[in-house]
Design a protein around this motif. Structure first.
Motif, mmCIF file in Angstrom:
data_model
loop_
_atom_site.group_PDB
_atom_site.id
_atom_site.type_symbol
_atom_site.label_atom_id
_atom_site.label_comp_id
_atom_site.label_asym_id
_atom_site.label_seq_id
_atom_site.Cartn_x
_atom_site.Cartn_y
_atom_site.Cartn_z
ATOM 1 N N SER A 187 42.229 48.280 1.003
ATOM 2 C CA SER A 187 42.315 46.882 0.568
ATOM 3 C C SER A 187 43.644 46.249 0.951
ATOM 4 N N LYS A 188 44.637 47.105 1.231
ATOM 5 C CA LYS A 188 45.962 46.620 1.632
ATOM 6 C C LYS A 188 46.163 46.663 3.145
ATOM 7 N N ILE A 189 45.166 47.202 3.851
ATOM 8 C CA ILE A 189 45.293 47.368 5.297
ATOM 9 C C ILE A 189 44.716 46.161 6.029
ATOM 10 N N THR A 190 45.459 45.665 6.991
ATOM 11 C CA THR A 190 44.991 44.522 7.785
ATOM 12 C C THR A 190 44.694 44.896 9.237
ATOM 13 N N GLY A 191 45.016 46.124 9.617
ATOM 14 C CA GLY A 191 44.778 46.554 10.989
ATOM 15 C C GLY A 191 45.291 47.960 11.215
ATOM 16 N N THR A 192 45.273 48.378 12.468
ATOM 17 C CA THR A 192 45.661 49.742 12.821
ATOM 18 C C THR A 192 47.104 50.047 12.434
ATOM 19 N N LYS A 193 47.991 49.129 12.728
ATOM 20 C CA LYS A 193 49.408 49.376 12.480
ATOM 21 C C LYS A 193 49.717 49.441 10.982
ATOM 22 N N SER A 194 49.122 48.556 10.210
ATOM 23 C CA SER A 194 49.342 48.599 8.770
ATOM 24 C C SER A 194 48.685 49.835 8.167
ATOM 25 N N LEU A 244 66.080 57.507 12.127
ATOM 26 C CA LEU A 244 64.721 58.015 12.281
ATOM 27 C C LEU A 244 63.717 57.084 11.612
ATOM 28 N N LEU A 245 64.084 56.545 10.446
ATOM 29 C CA LEU A 245 63.198 55.589 9.773
ATOM 30 C C LEU A 245 63.001 54.349 10.642
ATOM 31 N N ILE A 246 64.088 53.839 11.195
ATOM 32 C CA ILE A 246 63.995 52.655 12.068
ATOM 33 C C ILE A 246 63.136 52.964 13.297
ATOM 34 N N ALA A 247 63.391 54.114 13.921
ATOM 35 C CA ALA A 247 62.628 54.503 15.116
ATOM 36 C C ALA A 247 61.151 54.686 14.787
ATOM 37 N N SER A 248 60.862 55.241 13.620
ATOM 38 C CA SER A 248 59.473 55.457 13.201
ATOM 39 C C SER A 248 58.750 54.129 13.012
ATOM 40 N N LEU A 249 59.426 53.166 12.404
ATOM 41 C CA LEU A 249 58.819 51.847 12.194
ATOM 42 C C LEU A 249 58.576 51.141 13.524
ATOM 43 N N ILE A 250 59.524 51.284 14.444
ATOM 44 C CA ILE A 250 59.338 50.711 15.782
ATOM 45 C C ILE A 250 58.121 51.342 16.452
ATOM 46 N N TYR A 251 57.979 52.663 16.304
ATOM 47 C CA TYR A 251 56.832 53.359 16.892
ATOM 48 C C TYR A 251 55.523 52.866 16.281
ATOM 49 N N ILE A 252 55.513 52.721 14.952
ATOM 50 C CA ILE A 252 54.291 52.292 14.270
ATOM 51 C C ILE A 252 53.843 50.913 14.750
ATOM 52 N N PHE A 253 54.782 49.982 14.844
ATOM 53 C CA PHE A 253 54.410 48.599 15.123
ATOM 54 C C PHE A 253 54.404 48.227 16.605
ATOM 55 N N PHE A 254 55.004 49.092 17.448
ATOM 56 C CA PHE A 254 55.043 48.764 18.875
ATOM 57 C C PHE A 254 54.544 49.894 19.777
ATOM 58 N N GLY A 255 54.280 51.055 19.186
ATOM 59 C CA GLY A 255 53.834 52.190 19.988
ATOM 60 C C GLY A 255 52.333 52.181 20.251
ATOM 61 N N ALA A 256 51.909 53.039 21.180
ATOM 62 C CA ALA A 256 50.493 53.185 21.512
ATOM 63 C C ALA A 256 49.881 54.202 20.554
ATOM 64 N N ILE A 257 49.250 53.713 19.498
ATOM 65 C CA ILE A 257 48.780 54.614 18.449
ATOM 66 C C ILE A 257 47.246 54.691 18.363
ATOM 67 N N LYS A 258 46.553 53.800 19.070
ATOM 68 C CA LYS A 258 45.091 53.833 19.020
ATOM 69 C C LYS A 258 44.531 54.859 19.978
ATOM 70 N N GLU A 259 43.388 55.440 19.614
ATOM 71 C CA GLU A 259 42.752 56.457 20.447
ATOM 72 C C GLU A 259 42.424 55.939 21.825
ATOM 73 N N SER A 260 42.100 54.647 21.934
ATOM 74 C CA SER A 260 41.690 54.072 23.215
ATOM 75 C C SER A 260 42.865 53.852 24.161
ATOM 76 N N GLU A 261 44.104 53.851 23.582
ATOM 77 C CA GLU A 261 45.276 53.631 24.398
ATOM 78 C C GLU A 261 45.774 54.958 24.948
ATOM 79 N N LYS A 262 46.130 55.000 26.209
ATOM 80 C CA LYS A 262 46.554 56.237 26.852
ATOM 81 C C LYS A 262 48.000 56.152 27.272
ATOM 82 N N VAL A 263 48.762 57.159 26.868
ATOM 83 C CA VAL A 263 50.152 57.278 27.291
ATOM 84 C C VAL A 263 50.381 58.678 27.743
ATOM 85 N N ASN A 264 51.384 58.885 28.577
ATOM 86 C CA ASN A 264 51.700 60.218 29.075
ATOM 87 C C ASN A 264 52.394 61.023 28.003
#
Length: 436
Positions: A318-325, A416-436
């Motif tokens: 109920s608090k989630i609005t998308g993949t990143k959240s 590490l907290l800052i880097a983790s948040l950057i990863y969550i909101f700007f990283g490729a985290i969806k299954e359909s997205e491919k990264v090396n």
């Protein structure tokens, strides 16, 4: 015992009782490890028998199915092997060899940065932040005093290095729990995790060089580096390399145990009987986490069968609005669990089932979820004042380390907290997205 499709808050009560008992005992005794966690879990399990609907045989069958879950049993066996490897390698002098190698190459002028690197390597090799602090704590405190370094900065460097390895090590109980519960490969989790952990560590290293400068004095190191010491480091190096290359974790640990035993027999007057005893000692050293994982698996099955997991998912979603959240929500959930239990492995086990269901629904990469579970739990574990890592470190300093200053100087955890948040909101985290 019928599974509720709508979910039930009532089914979560046994789980809440487990956490409440564990947390209350820690506060009352001023020691969050006074009451063994498996005992607190058993209290939660017994309450489930009284609270949840269904017959006793049905509940028992559900409980045993949870204990016998493939991922839970896999995790338990890995714990035993990891314990055996850590105990055997330590008993032949491998930990002392790592310490000797690091301390013989460190200058007190940049002691904080050196301690951070040494603690990072030792914790990655051994898979334990507490063990790293126990091994290096007295040495780091003593040399910080002799080198004229700020005790709080050196202590923070040790704490940060210990948590760096706890987060990344392939034989850490947090990594084992996160990857097994999410069903992802340890190598993939490591590669994913290091994308944001390593940049944070590099920047933290620079900070420790700048803020941790001491005075040029003669080293008080009592260890003596030799060829034998260098060879004794090989089991750790090989375990790290094989795990990174994707070799099956069971085979990796068996090779590590065997190599440690052989080196001990040739170099440390280590008999076959000694080897066997140390292997078993390693098994028994993991009794608590083994039982905790097994029993928590059974409790989770009871809670899920009663509709508790479904209800919890509904509340979180109920608090989630998308993949990143969704991924951020997973990180927040495991953080709260760790703050409540003061144990990052317990927090991951508690959060794992919910995290996997959210990952499946929102198509988030399993390695991304495992990385965030492990990372957020380690960050919180490193900053809570009642965590074992902080308590042991302050105890070694005879309370010369100030908690607030310690956390203020724990640059890696903040980065590490800052880097983790950057990863969550700007990283490729969806299954359909491919990264090396």
């Amino acid at each position: 015992m019928k599974n509720s499709t709508a979910g039930s808050l009532k089914a979560l009560i046994p789980f809440v009782i487990f956490v409440a008992v564990f947390l209350s005992a820690g506060i009352y005794y001023n020691d969050f490890y006074a009451l063994p966690a498996p005992v607190a879990v058993i209290i939660g399990i017994l309450s489930a028998y009284f609270i949840l609907k269904g017959s006793i045989p049905e509940k028992t069958a559900t409980f045993l199915e949870g204990c016998g879950n493939k991922n839970i049993l896999t995790m338990c066996i890995i714990y035993l092997l990891a314990g055996a490897f850590a105990t055997v390698s330590k008993s032949i002098g491998s930990v002392d060899a790592i310490v000797a190698l690091g301390l013989n190459t460190l200058s007190p002028v940049y002691y904080a940065a050196g301690v951070f690197v040494l603690a990072s390597f030792l914790s990655i090799a051994s898979g334990t932040s507490v063990g790293t602090i126990v091994a290096l704590g007295p040495i780091a405190i003593g040399l910080a005093t002799a080198g004229g370094c700020d005790m709080n900065v050196v202590g923070a460097a040790l704490l940060c290095g210990a948590m760096f390895g706890d987060n990344l090590s392939v034989i850490s109980d947090t990594t084992i729990a996160a990857t097994q519960l999410l069903g992802c490969d340890m190598r993939d989790k490591f590669r994913n995790n290091i994308q944001f952990a390593l940049p944070a560590a590099i920047i933290a290293f620079v900070f420790f060089i700048y803020f941790g400068t001491g005075n040029e004095v003669a080293s008080t190191n009592e260890f003596h580096l030799s060829l034998n010491n260098v060879l004794l480091i090989l089991p750790y190096l090989i375990v790290i390399l094989l795990a990174f290359l994707g070799v099956d974790v069971f085979l990796v640990l068996i090779i590590g145990i065997s190599l440690s035993g052989v080196l001990g027999m040739f170099m440390a007057d280590f008999s076959f009987l000694d080897f066997g005893k140390k292997v078993y000692e390693g098994f028994t050293s993991m009794t608590e986490i083994f039982l905790l994982s097994l029993l928590t698996g059974g409790l989770a099955a009871l809670v899920e069968k009663g509709g508790g997991i479904t209800k919890l998912l509904h509340v979180i979603k109920s608090k989630i609005t998308g993949t990143k959240s969704a991924l951020f929500g997973i990180g927040a959930f495991v953080s709260i669990a760790d703050a409540a239990t003061a144990n990052n492995t317990i927090a991951i086990i508690i959060s794992g089932d919910v995290a996997k269901k959210i990952a499946d629904e929102y198509h988030i990469k399993k390695k991304a979820v495992a990385s965030i579970l492990d990372t957020f739990s380690c960050i919180v574990q490193g900053i809570i004042p009642y965590g074992a890592q902080v308590l042991i470190l302050i105890g070694y300093s005879n309370e010369s380390i100030d908690y607030l200053q310690l956390i203020k100087n724990s640059y890696y955890l903040h980065l590490l907290l800052i880097a983790s948040l950057i990863y969550i909101f700007f990283g490729a985290i969806k299954e359909s997205e491919k990264v090396n």
